[in-house]
Write an enzyme that holds these catalytic residues in place. Structure first.
Site, PDB file in Angstrom:
ATOM      1  N   ILE A 195       0.912  -1.150   0.000  1.00 14.81           N
ATOM      2  CA  ILE A 195       0.000   0.000   0.000  1.00 14.81           C
ATOM      3  C   ILE A 195       0.948   1.196   0.000  1.00 14.81           C
ATOM      4  O   ILE A 195       1.537   1.538   1.023  1.00 14.81           O
ATOM      5  CB  ILE A 195      -0.931   0.007   1.228  1.00 14.81           C
ATOM      6  CG1 ILE A 195      -1.831  -1.235   1.233  1.00 14.81           C
ATOM      7  CG2 ILE A 195      -1.776   1.293   1.227  1.00 14.81           C
ATOM      8  CD1 ILE A 195      -2.755  -1.349   2.441  1.00 14.81           C
ATOM      9  N   PRO A 196       1.155   1.804  -1.173  1.00 19.67           N
ATOM     10  CA  PRO A 196       2.299   2.707  -1.388  1.00 19.67           C
ATOM     11  C   PRO A 196       2.171   4.095  -0.765  1.00 19.67           C
ATOM     12  O   PRO A 196       2.097   5.118  -1.458  1.00 19.67           O
ATOM     13  CB  PRO A 196       2.379   2.780  -2.908  1.00 19.67           C
ATOM     14  CG  PRO A 196       0.962   2.609  -3.353  1.00 19.67           C
ATOM     15  CD  PRO A 196       0.356   1.634  -2.377  1.00 19.67           C
ATOM     16  N   CYS A 197       2.221   4.151   0.553  1.00 22.16           N
ATOM     17  CA  CYS A 197       2.158   5.436   1.252  1.00 22.16           C
ATOM     18  C   CYS A 197       3.383   6.293   0.950  1.00 22.16           C
ATOM     19  O   CYS A 197       3.344   7.511   1.130  1.00 22.16           O
ATOM     20  CB  CYS A 197       1.971   5.224   2.751  1.00 22.16           C
ATOM     21  SG  CYS A 197       3.165   4.125   3.507  1.00 22.16           S
ATOM     22  N   HIS A 198       4.453   5.681   0.452  1.00 21.85           N
ATOM     23  CA  HIS A 198       5.645   6.459   0.092  1.00 21.85           C
ATOM     24  C   HIS A 198       5.389   7.377  -1.099  1.00 21.85           C
ATOM     25  O   HIS A 198       6.135   8.315  -1.327  1.00 21.85           O
ATOM     26  CB  HIS A 198       6.834   5.529  -0.192  1.00 21.85           C
ATOM     27  CG  HIS A 198       6.637   4.614  -1.354  1.00 21.85           C
ATOM     28  ND1 HIS A 198       5.957   3.411  -1.243  1.00 21.85           N
ATOM     29  CD2 HIS A 198       7.004   4.713  -2.653  1.00 21.85           C
ATOM     30  CE1 HIS A 198       5.934   2.807  -2.420  1.00 21.85           C
ATOM     31  NE2 HIS A 198       6.565   3.579  -3.292  1.00 21.85           N
TER      32      HIS A 198
END
Length: 158
Positions: free
Chosen positions: A119-122
């Site tokens: 889950i690409p919170c970056h």
């Protein structure tokens, strides 16, 4: 019951937890003391992480089991819509949810994401283009963004 496995990424050791219900967490850790047996229900995740870090995968196809509020889950679903190699602002996420005033709530939900990378919170940055908090550390966030953008001529943040 969740089981654990560890993956040695180019930017540190990743601890995965999950069960037959799906992946419940992915964190960067300093080290581990357990023998790295990979349970059957985590093998696909380890394989897909390996493909991602070898630039053979841009989209994860895994069953996820995040623990959070309905709002947090809605934000995390939106994060998964951010294309590989693209960064968006917290405001853009809030607007996509229909509430431009929810920027802080989006930031809070982003910070509570327990399944980083997948889950690409970056891929979420400040409205001014600056890097903001990342549980794995800003150096890792910058590395991940640069890694996903390495086919482009310049870094997003140089």
């Amino acid at each position: 019951m969740d089981e654990k496995a560890y993956y040695h990424s180019p930017i540190g050791i990743i601890e995965l937890t999950g069960s037959n219900a799906g992946i419940s967490s992915l964190y960067f850790v300093d080290d581990y003391t357990e023998k790295n047996h990979i349970p059957a229900n985590l093998r696909a995740c380890v394989k897909q992480l390996d493909e991602y870090f070898k630039k053979k995968r841009k989209i994860f196809e895994l069953k996820l089991n995040p623990d959070g509020t309905e709002f947090q889950k809605t934000v995390w679903n939106k994060l998964q819509d951010i294309p590989y190699g693209k960064a968006v602002s917290y405001l853009e996420i809030a607007k996509s949810l229909g509430n431009k005033n929810a920027t802080r709530a989006v930031g809070n939900a982003n910070g509570k994401n327990k399944i980083s990378v997948i889950i690409p919170c970056h891929r979420v940055i400040g409205i001014n283009g600056k890097l903001t908090g990342y549980a794995g550390g800003l150096k890792r966030k910058k590395w991940l963004l640069d890694f996903e953008n390495s086919s482009k001529q310049t870094s997003l943040f140089d």
